[in-house]
Design an enzyme around this catalytic site. Structure first.
Site, PDB file in Angstrom:
ATOM      1  N   ASN A 194      61.170  45.766  46.251  1.00 19.09           N
ATOM      2  CA  ASN A 194      62.509  45.159  46.271  1.00 19.09           C
ATOM      3  C   ASN A 194      62.484  43.797  45.572  1.00 19.09           C
ATOM      4  O   ASN A 194      63.402  43.437  44.828  1.00 19.09           O
ATOM      5  CB  ASN A 194      62.999  44.970  47.712  1.00 19.09           C
ATOM      6  CG  ASN A 194      63.119  46.292  48.467  1.00 19.09           C
ATOM      7  OD1 ASN A 194      63.222  47.352  47.851  1.00 19.09           O
ATOM      8  ND2 ASN A 194      63.090  46.233  49.787  1.00 19.09           N
ATOM      9  N   THR A 253      64.157  31.132  55.442  1.00 20.19           N
ATOM     10  CA  THR A 253      65.475  31.728  55.205  1.00 20.19           C
ATOM     11  C   THR A 253      66.182  31.888  56.555  1.00 20.19           C
ATOM     12  O   THR A 253      65.568  32.240  57.565  1.00 20.19           O
ATOM     13  CB  THR A 253      65.365  33.069  54.458  1.00 20.19           C
ATOM     14  OG1 THR A 253      64.502  33.947  55.191  1.00 20.19           O
ATOM     15  CG2 THR A 253      64.787  32.868  53.065  1.00 20.19           C
ATOM     16  N   GLY A 286      69.312  33.617  57.169  1.00 23.96           N
ATOM     17  CA  GLY A 286      70.394  34.605  57.173  1.00 23.96           C
ATOM     18  C   GLY A 286      71.652  34.022  56.547  1.00 23.96           C
ATOM     19  O   GLY A 286      71.596  33.333  55.523  1.00 23.96           O
ATOM     20  N   ASP A 293      64.192  39.998  50.706  1.00 21.11           N
ATOM     21  CA  ASP A 293      63.482  40.402  49.481  1.00 21.11           C
ATOM     22  C   ASP A 293      64.250  39.935  48.249  1.00 21.11           C
ATOM     23  O   ASP A 293      63.649  39.462  47.274  1.00 21.11           O
ATOM     24  CB  ASP A 293      63.322  41.928  49.433  1.00 21.11           C
ATOM     25  CG  ASP A 293      62.456  42.448  50.568  1.00 21.11           C
ATOM     26  OD1 ASP A 293      61.619  41.678  51.062  1.00 21.11           O
ATOM     27  OD2 ASP A 293      62.622  43.619  50.950  1.00 21.11           O
ATOM     28  N   GLY A 341      72.723  49.660  50.697  1.00 22.59           N
ATOM     29  CA  GLY A 341      71.462  50.043  50.038  1.00 22.59           C
ATOM     30  C   GLY A 341      70.689  48.818  49.613  1.00 22.59           C
ATOM     31  O   GLY A 341      71.284  47.820  49.189  1.00 22.59           O
TER      32      GLY A 341
HETATM   33  O1  RIB Z   1      62.462  44.314  53.551  1.00 16.61           O
HETATM   34  C1  RIB Z   1      63.016  45.604  53.538  1.00 16.61           C
HETATM   35  C2  RIB Z   1      61.934  46.611  53.284  1.00 16.61           C
HETATM   36  O2  RIB Z   1      61.049  46.595  54.382  1.00 16.61           O
HETATM   37  C3  RIB Z   1      62.426  48.031  53.185  1.00 16.61           C
HETATM   38  O3  RIB Z   1      62.764  48.408  51.871  1.00 16.61           O
HETATM   39  C4  RIB Z   1      61.289  48.829  53.787  1.00 16.61           C
HETATM   40  O4  RIB Z   1      60.619  49.629  52.855  1.00 16.61           O
HETATM   41  C5  RIB Z   1      60.371  47.822  54.451  1.00 16.61           C
HETATM   42  O5  RIB Z   1      59.210  47.656  53.766  1.00 16.61           O
END
Ligand code: RIB
Length: 300
Positions: A44, A221, A223, A253, A288
């Site tokens: 991510n 962080t 939120g 992320d 998503g």
């Molecule tokens: O931070 C979110 C992620 O944490 C998700 O995409 C999942 O795969 C976990 O690793």
């Protein structure tokens, strides 16, 4: 020229349910929707840095299975260099089971799979790439020794090393001391520092814990509120734009990927936090994790 960024981390396949509420232990709830998508903290963050303008190389390990192949193809679509990603025949691609309720609250159970086999050797193979990187970014969803080795190599090469200490696992003092920037969320900051975060002063104390351990900068962080930036010269709360969140999974992320990109572009830390706040705020308004990650033209 877009800055080179090296991300060393996890790649998962996320299996996501959307339900009115989360189940209690032992309970079954019926979900309204289910989908499968690419995820993993490393992935991510790599996707965020790439969509926001970085030339990203991703060092990761997936299984020799359909999930692994889909993941690699997906990252390539985002322009990420996957030459240093490998498929392991002895472990499956990592997975994460994610339940999200109507308020956006979530719970995640992840299996490491091939992520647990990302080794020092894999990082060694990335050293040529690392030499031309402006920043190295990693997390704790791979073996600690691998992250530690990456941090040592980056430090020796004089390249800023950014750590997102997530999920909250074992974290050594040695690794903290190698961090140019460490970016925990409130839960992680509290877990590692032992400080319960009930007030701004608590947040400052938790931040100081990482500085005392030798990190150059800490960003906690917070939120919807934004983030707290702390180092020897400054201590500041930096607010995020107010938005209506529909899915907060992976918001941290997006923040880390965006912050890394901004640092690689030479922005000062406070400006990088503002850029990361804007990026994460937009991402949470969409459903998503990787589907919601914004592109540079949307952030400015
Ligand atoms: O931070 C979110 C992620 O944490 C998700 O995409 C999942 O795969 C976990 O690793």
């Amino acid at each position: 020229m877009n800055p080179n960024i090296l991300v060393i981390g996890s790649s998962n396949t996320d299996m996501v349910t959307l339900s009115d509420r989360l189940p209690k232990p032992g309970e079954t709830v019926i979900a309204k929707e289910f989908y499968i998508a690419q995820g993993g903290k490393g992935a991510n963050q790599a996707v965020a840095a790439a969509r926001l303008g970085g030339e990203v190389t991703f060092v990761a390990k997936v299984g020799n299975d359909d999930f692994g192949r889909q993941a690699i193809a997906g990252y390539q679509k985002d322009g990420i260099n996957t030459d240093l990603m490998t498929q392991d025949s002895d472990a499956p691609t990592g997975t994460a089971l994610i339940n999200i309720d109507a308020t956006g609250e979530n719970m995640i159970v992840a299996t490491m799979g091939a992520n647990a086999r990302l080794s020092i050797k894999d990082v060694e193979k990335s050293l040529d790439q690392m030499k031309s990187a402006k920043v190295v970014l990693s997390q704790l969803e791979i073996p600690l020794e691998t992250t530690l080795y990456a941090a040592k190599q980056a430090t020796e090469l004089g390249i800023p090393f950014i750590l997102n200490p997530a999920p909250p696992n074992t974290l050594s003092d040695e690794l903290i001391a190698l961090c140019t920037y460490i970016i925990p969320n409130e839960t992680e900051a509290s877990y590692f520092s032992g400080v319960t975060l009930k007030s701004d002063l608590d947040i400052q104390h938790a931040g100081q814990y990482f500085i005392q351990k030798g990190a150059e900068n800490v960003i906690i962080t917070l939120g919807a509120r934004g983030a707290f930036l702390h180092n020897d010269r400054t201590s500041q709360f930096i607010t995020a734009p107010t938005v209506k969140a529909v899915d907060t999974v992976g918001a941290g992320d997006v923040f880390c990927g965006a912050f890394t990109l901004a640092i690689a572009e030479g922005k000062p830390a406070s400006e990088a936090v503002r850029f990361a706040n804007r990026s994460a705020s937009l991402a949470v308004t969409r459903k998503g994790v990787q589907g919601g990650i914004p592109y540079r033209k949307e952030i400015g």
